[in-house]
Design an enzyme around this catalytic site. Structure first.
Site, mmCIF file in Angstrom:
data_model
loop_
_atom_site.group_PDB
_atom_site.id
_atom_site.type_symbol
_atom_site.label_atom_id
_atom_site.label_comp_id
_atom_site.label_asym_id
_atom_site.label_seq_id
_atom_site.Cartn_x
_atom_site.Cartn_y
_atom_site.Cartn_z
ATOM 1 N N GLY A 1 10.905 44.312 -38.697
ATOM 2 C CA GLY A 1 10.085 43.586 -38.094
ATOM 3 C C GLY A 1 10.227 43.050 -36.514
ATOM 4 N N CYS B 1 12.013 29.078 -33.037
ATOM 5 C CA CYS B 1 11.957 29.434 -31.502
ATOM 6 C C CYS B 1 11.630 28.283 -30.399
ATOM 7 C CB CYS B 1 11.178 30.544 -31.282
ATOM 8 S SG CYS B 1 9.657 30.554 -32.234
ATOM 9 N N GLN C 1 2.164 29.268 -27.187
ATOM 10 C CA GLN C 1 3.113 29.923 -27.947
ATOM 11 C C GLN C 1 2.479 31.338 -27.779
ATOM 12 O OE1 GLN C 1 4.447 26.521 -30.742
ATOM 13 N NE2 GLN C 1 4.665 28.601 -31.607
ATOM 14 N N GLY D 1 5.481 35.532 -31.709
ATOM 15 C CA GLY D 1 6.079 34.510 -32.682
ATOM 16 C C GLY D 1 5.617 34.433 -34.136
ATOM 17 N N HIS E 1 7.317 31.760 -25.228
ATOM 18 C CA HIS E 1 6.468 30.351 -25.662
ATOM 19 C C HIS E 1 6.708 29.741 -24.142
ATOM 20 C CE1 HIS E 1 6.084 31.641 -29.328
ATOM 21 N NE2 HIS E 1 7.081 31.009 -29.857
HETATM 22 N N1 LIG Z 1 8.815 36.032 -33.997
HETATM 23 C C1 LIG Z 1 9.543 34.888 -33.646
HETATM 24 O O1 LIG Z 1 9.455 34.661 -32.415
HETATM 25 C C2 LIG Z 1 10.350 34.302 -34.520
HETATM 26 C C3 LIG Z 1 11.401 33.399 -34.086
HETATM 27 C C4 LIG Z 1 12.171 32.608 -34.672
HETATM 28 C C5 LIG Z 1 12.215 33.005 -36.076
HETATM 29 N N2 LIG Z 1 11.132 33.862 -36.664
HETATM 30 C C6 LIG Z 1 11.147 34.103 -38.291
HETATM 31 O O2 LIG Z 1 11.792 35.292 -38.531
HETATM 32 C C7 LIG Z 1 11.201 36.079 -39.646
HETATM 33 C C8 LIG Z 1 10.759 37.283 -39.368
HETATM 34 O O3 LIG Z 1 9.593 37.033 -38.243
HETATM 35 P P1 LIG Z 1 9.166 38.337 -37.583
HETATM 36 O O4 LIG Z 1 8.161 37.959 -36.381
HETATM 37 O O5 LIG Z 1 9.997 39.467 -37.227
HETATM 38 O O6 LIG Z 1 8.079 39.024 -38.687
HETATM 39 P P2 LIG Z 1 7.408 40.598 -38.879
HETATM 40 O O7 LIG Z 1 7.380 41.192 -37.735
HETATM 41 O O8 LIG Z 1 6.332 40.365 -39.894
HETATM 42 O O9 LIG Z 1 8.593 41.217 -39.946
HETATM 43 C C9 LIG Z 1 8.849 40.698 -41.221
HETATM 44 C C10 LIG Z 1 10.040 41.550 -41.615
HETATM 45 O O10 LIG Z 1 10.570 40.941 -42.797
HETATM 46 C C11 LIG Z 1 10.265 42.151 -43.921
HETATM 47 N N3 LIG Z 1 10.307 41.799 -45.180
HETATM 48 C C12 LIG Z 1 9.136 41.042 -45.404
HETATM 49 N N4 LIG Z 1 9.225 40.577 -46.720
HETATM 50 C C13 LIG Z 1 10.236 41.186 -47.493
HETATM 51 C C14 LIG Z 1 10.724 41.115 -48.705
HETATM 52 N N5 LIG Z 1 10.069 40.662 -49.704
HETATM 53 N N6 LIG Z 1 12.056 41.784 -48.864
HETATM 54 C C15 LIG Z 1 12.585 42.087 -47.886
HETATM 55 N N7 LIG Z 1 12.161 42.348 -46.519
HETATM 56 C C16 LIG Z 1 10.794 41.656 -46.295
HETATM 57 C C17 LIG Z 1 9.381 42.848 -43.338
HETATM 58 O O11 LIG Z 1 9.660 44.357 -43.800
HETATM 59 P P3 LIG Z 1 8.454 45.523 -44.078
HETATM 60 O O12 LIG Z 1 8.360 45.912 -42.717
HETATM 61 O O13 LIG Z 1 8.823 46.368 -45.209
HETATM 62 O O14 LIG Z 1 7.177 44.565 -44.204
HETATM 63 C C18 LIG Z 1 9.829 42.970 -41.879
HETATM 64 O O15 LIG Z 1 11.063 43.659 -41.555
HETATM 65 C C19 LIG Z 1 10.099 34.840 -40.049
HETATM 66 O O16 LIG Z 1 10.911 34.043 -41.025
HETATM 67 C C20 LIG Z 1 9.929 33.998 -38.871
HETATM 68 O O17 LIG Z 1 9.566 32.754 -39.184
HETATM 69 C C21 LIG Z 1 10.224 34.593 -36.044
#
Ligand SMILES: NC(=O)c1ccc[n+]([C@@H]2O[C@H](COP(=O)([O-])OP(=O)(O)OC[C@H]3O[C@@H](n4cnc5c(N)ncnc54)[C@H](OP(=O)(O)O)[C@@H]3O)[C@@H](O)[C@H]2O)c1
Length: 359
Positions: A40, A156, A183, A187, A264
């Protein structure tokens, strides 16, 4: 027969024990680490930050959903095969960094903890749990103990906000904070980046948002709660009070998604209990670790996401008195949500655990 170490003559047997000890210490600080959500947006930056900061890893497990199992990824020029959660739990890593959404964290973080793995979780699943610590290392890492099995990484938008509010609260006591966010699409993860890229190139495709994001501003981040605020807005309220350990601070937020990718931005209005001198307040922020002041209207110096991207600092500028109300100010805070807002903060927590022998 003997050897010199510094100005000491060591016997061969003493040298052997000495080398054994060094080897044992090196081994004990080099760990088996699982990165859950490795495919991700946040997971990718976690890997980058682990490499940049030379975090001690002797075995790395890259974990994602079933759809990615078997996929190849490269870390430090070495190829790894992505595995599923079941296989990763069986390997009982020392540390698991979760960035795979709240549902995955709720189910799997306790399962890792049950096999003795320390979990640092990027989702919102555990942040407001009374038994879990919500950590920004520059503010409250000293709360951590060996007993903390699951540690929550804040939202974040909250991290960059409290990094600036904390020193101000110490000195002037904050009464009320009003925030409007702008944002970044990063994110929302990989799917949102794809939506913006598609729309920028006039293509259709899957939508991460209910409306186009290209040339738009969507006043809706995360889901709506019953009170009319979004979950993202309420995270800023609740998490700020928890991290600053002060439930009396009044917080009101409006979170808006904009077609930006670097980080952000936040327009922040703060009302203090005590009055302040604006120059003294700037001097207070200037040496704050992790915070960089970019504030000079004469040279058009102020923080912007285009320039915050890829950096670990929280940038603050446009600091000025609120002319409509006493003891109040306005400021503009910008940070890369994927770095200090997620990956860097998480790795800093992990470093604190290692450096303080809590893992
Ligand atoms: N983006 C930000 O700025 C940010 C900041 C702070 C916190 N977060 C938090 O961090 C988390 C990830 O965010 P992201 O932006 O990186 O999302 P993302 O790009 O959609 O990535 C999601 C990741 O989680 C994996 N995943 C999804 N469902 C799963 C499952 N059932 N079992 C195992 N792995 C699974 C996905 O794997 P696949 O590729 O196999 O689907 C992918 O590696 C979220 O909880 C989000 O709220 C994000």
């Amino acid at each position: 027969m003997g050897f010199f170490y510094g100005n000491k003559l060591l016997q061969l047997s003493t040298l052997y024990v000495f080398l054994q000890q060094i080897f044992k210490n090196l081994k004990s600080i080099s760990m088996k680490i699982a990165v859950v959500g490795a495919t991700g947006m946040v997971g990718g930056v976690v890997l980058q930050v682990l490499e940049e900061r030379q975090f001690p890893i002797n075995e790395l497990l890259l974990v994602a959903s079933e759809k990615s199992v078997g996929k190849k990824m490269v870390f430090k020029n070495k190829e790894y095969t992505v595995m599923g959660l079941e296989q990763a739990v069986e390997a009982a890593p020392d540390l698991a960094i979760f960035s795979a959404g709240g549902t995955t964290s709720l189910e799997w973080a306790p399962r890792f903890a049950a096999v003795g793995t320390k979990v640092i979780d990027n989702s919102s699943a555990w942040r407001m749990d009374h038994h879990k610590k919500l950590i920004v290392p520059e503010i409250n890492a000293s709360l951590l103990t060996r007993e903390d099995a699951i540690i929550a990484n804040p939202n974040c938008s909250t991290i960059q906000l409290v990094m600036v509010l904390y020193p101000l609260h110490q000195k002037y006591r904050i009464k009320r904070v009003v925030i409007s966010t702008y944002q970044s699409v990063t994110g929302t993860g990989v799917k949102a980046m794809q939506q913006l890229n598609n729309e920028t190139h006039g293509k259709g495709g899957d939508m991460a948002y209910p409306y186009p994001i290209h040339r738009n501003a969507i006043p809706h981040c995360d889901v709506f709660e019953e009170n009319g605020y979004t979950k993202e807005e309420m995270k800023m309220v609740r998490e700020t009070q928890k991290i600053l350990a002060d439930p009396t601070i009044a917080v009101s937020a409006t979170a808006v998604r904009v077609p930006v990718v670097g980080g952000h931005s936040e327009s922040v209005n703060v009302e203090f209990e005590q009055d302040f001198n604006i120059d003294e307040l700037r001097l207070l922020l200037h040496p704050t670790p992790g915070v960089t002041l970019q504030d000079n209207p004469d040279t058009q110096t102020y923080p912007m996401p285009l320039y915050a991207q890829g950096k670990d600092e929280v940038f603050v500028g446009r600091i000025r008195r609120d002319l409509s109300q006493p003891k109040s100010l306005n400021m503009w805070i910008v940070s890369d949500n994927l770095r200090k807002g997620a990956a860097t903060n998480t790795v800093q927590i992990a470093e604190y655990l290692v450096n303080n022998k809590l893992i």
